[in-house]
Design an enzyme around this catalytic site. Structure first.
Site, short mmCIF file in Angstrom:
data_model
loop_
_atom_site.label_atom_id
_atom_site.label_comp_id
_atom_site.label_asym_id
_atom_site.label_seq_id
_atom_site.Cartn_x
_atom_site.Cartn_y
_atom_site.Cartn_z
N LYS A 217 -31.69 55.32 26.78
CA LYS A 217 -33.03 55.43 26.20
C LYS A 217 -32.96 55.98 24.77
O LYS A 217 -33.61 55.47 23.84
CB LYS A 217 -33.88 56.34 27.08
CG LYS A 217 -35.15 56.83 26.45
CD LYS A 217 -36.17 55.74 26.34
CE LYS A 217 -37.36 56.19 25.54
NZ LYS A 217 -38.54 55.42 25.77
N CYS A 271 -42.11 58.89 20.11
CA CYS A 271 -40.81 58.48 20.66
C CYS A 271 -39.75 58.38 19.58
O CYS A 271 -38.82 59.16 19.52
CB CYS A 271 -40.97 57.14 21.36
SG CYS A 271 -42.37 57.12 22.46
#
Ligand code: SAJ
Length: 424
Positions: A217, A271
């Protein structure tokens, strides 16, 4: 626990940008959802069948599922089969990850855990955190055995990490269609995680270990950050050569193996502007490229402010019209938004020089200014026409509706277009 039919109840911790849409896709798969949040207001809104965030199709879906009793929101977890942790993982002052929300969620579920339960951390986390969650559970519930890395024994509590990877604006589709990476602490945890996601995901469910899933990720978002930094650096290079960067990128992307991203005023959102630090803070010197990209991207807002202020100092600017505040086009999300930072700093600079210059802002996705801009020097939230009447036009967010503004309305204006909407 590894049979799909065993997932009768899913407890989701954190009813935010990921938890809420996930509740919908899980409930649609026939699994009862208990959503847990510490914010009383969120609980009230959700239980009233309303949606606290802007995301296409989410409000309608939530309304139906809440009315049918398939999603309930409450302040404390109840017993269930699978526990999804979807809480924020911001960073602290020194770019260190703040895991306190993940720890608090683990503490909250510990008393209701029972043999056979599966815990899945979806929050973006530094490498090693899922193993830390298992150790917290072991400490809190010594009566239960918890998954251990490399162990072949079937533990009472299975633990896995499955990072969310959905793009705001198309979450309900991507939650179902995207491939998922499921990292299990042990084989049984990975298998159980896969069985859970296969109840609602049509993409591939790929099983690995937790550390690989965690870094996967972080690597995905760092990849994008580094590539945006490349585009931003190119735009500086182009400026020195008096070349139009948008034309350059579009021409270079005709090469079959080149795909340069878009330069812009900086990288926002919760993010990409944060996750690369989770690698850098663990490894420092080994992650030089990732760190440099972060510096390039986080320095962009100040470059835009300087450009604007240089133009103000040159004279004849009585008002500045800013287009957009969101962190990216076509969303209402202002988190870590470079546009907000830019407007805030321009306002401060204008205040310092006591200029009297007005700062008009149009953001179609919000009804009132965010706290940081409320009462800020010269700043007003206005409509498109008022913004277009300003002397200096600053394009910050390429919302679809801004593309329909005819260039003829920019005649005799000073234009700083950070998104290439007008390509000049
Ligand atoms: N941006 C540019 N130039 C570009 C693309 C984006 O300046 O060419 C800027 C945007 O304006 C925005 C920021 O980057 O300020 C981030 O936008 P984004 O659309 O690239 O990404 P997010 O933050 O909305 O979502 C990302 C996605 N990750 C990747 O594309 C690798 C999404 O799939 C993740 O689920 C999400 O982060 C997340 O939750 O981690």
């Amino acid at each position: 626990m590894t049979k799909q039919s065993d997932f009768e109840t899913c407890v989701i911790l954190g009813l935010g940008y990921i938890g809420l849409p996930t509740s919908v896709v899980v409930a649609r798969a026939g699994i009862k959802v208990i959503g847990v949040d510490v914010d009383e207001h969120t609980l009230e809104i959700v239980n009233a069948g309303q949606c606290p965030i802007e995301e296409p199709m989410l409000a309608q879906a939530l309304k139906v599922l809440v009315a049918q009793g398939r999603i309930v929101a409450q302040s404390k977890p109840a017993q269930g089969d699978v526990f999804l942790i979807t809480v924020p993982t911001p960073f602290t002052g020194g770019y260190k990850p703040d895991l306190s929300y993940v720890e608090a969620a683990t503490r909250a579920i510990a008393p209701v855990l029972k043999k056979g339960n599966l815990i899945i951390v979806e929050s973006t986390i530094p490498v090693g955190t899922t193993e830390q969650v298992a150790r917290w559970v072991e400490g809190l519930r010594p009566d239960l055995t918890c998954a251990r890395r490399g162990s072949n024994e079937l533990p009472d509590i299975l633990v896995a990490h499955c990072p969310e990877r959905v793009l705001p604006g198309q979450m309900l589709r991507e939650l179902v269609e995207n491939d998922r990476i499921i990292g299990g602490i042990c084989d049984a945890s990975g298998r159980a995680g896969k069985a859970f996601y296969e109840t609602f995901v049509t993409g591939k469910c790929l099983v690995t270990d937790t550390r690989t899933a965690e870094l996967c990720k972080l690597a995905e978002n760092s990849f994008r950050d580094v590539n945006i930094a490349f585009a931003n650096e190119l735009s500086d290079v182009c400026e020195d050569f008096d070349i139009n960067v948008w034309d350059l990128v579009s021409l270079a992307n005709h090469h079959p193996r080149v795909n340069i991203l878009k330069p812009g005023p900086g990288v926002g959102g919760h993010c990409i502007a944060i996750d690369p630090w989770f690698i850098v803070s663990s490894l420092g010197e080994k992650a030089r490229l990732i760190r440099e990209a972060r510096w390039i991207n986080s320095g962009r807002p100040r470059q835009v402010v300087k450009k604007v202020m240089d133009r103000v100092s040159a004279g004849n600017i009585g008002s500045i019209g800013c287009f957009g505040l969101a962190f990216k086009p076509d969303v209402d999300d202002l988190r870590e938004s470079p546009a907000v930072e830019i407007v805030e700093y321009i306002s401060k600079e204008l205040h310092l020089i006591g200029s009297g210059v007005e700062l008009c802002v149009v953001e179609p996705y919000i009804k009132e200014l965010p706290g940081v801009l409320r009462g800020a020097y010269g700043v007003r939230l206005v409509d498109v026409d008022t913004t277009l009447a300003c002397d200096l036009i600053l394009m910050l967010v390429d919302h679809k509706q801004f593309y329909s503004i005819s260039e003829s309305r920019l005649t005799n204006k000073v234009v700083i277009d950070t998104r290439g909407v007008w390509r000049k």
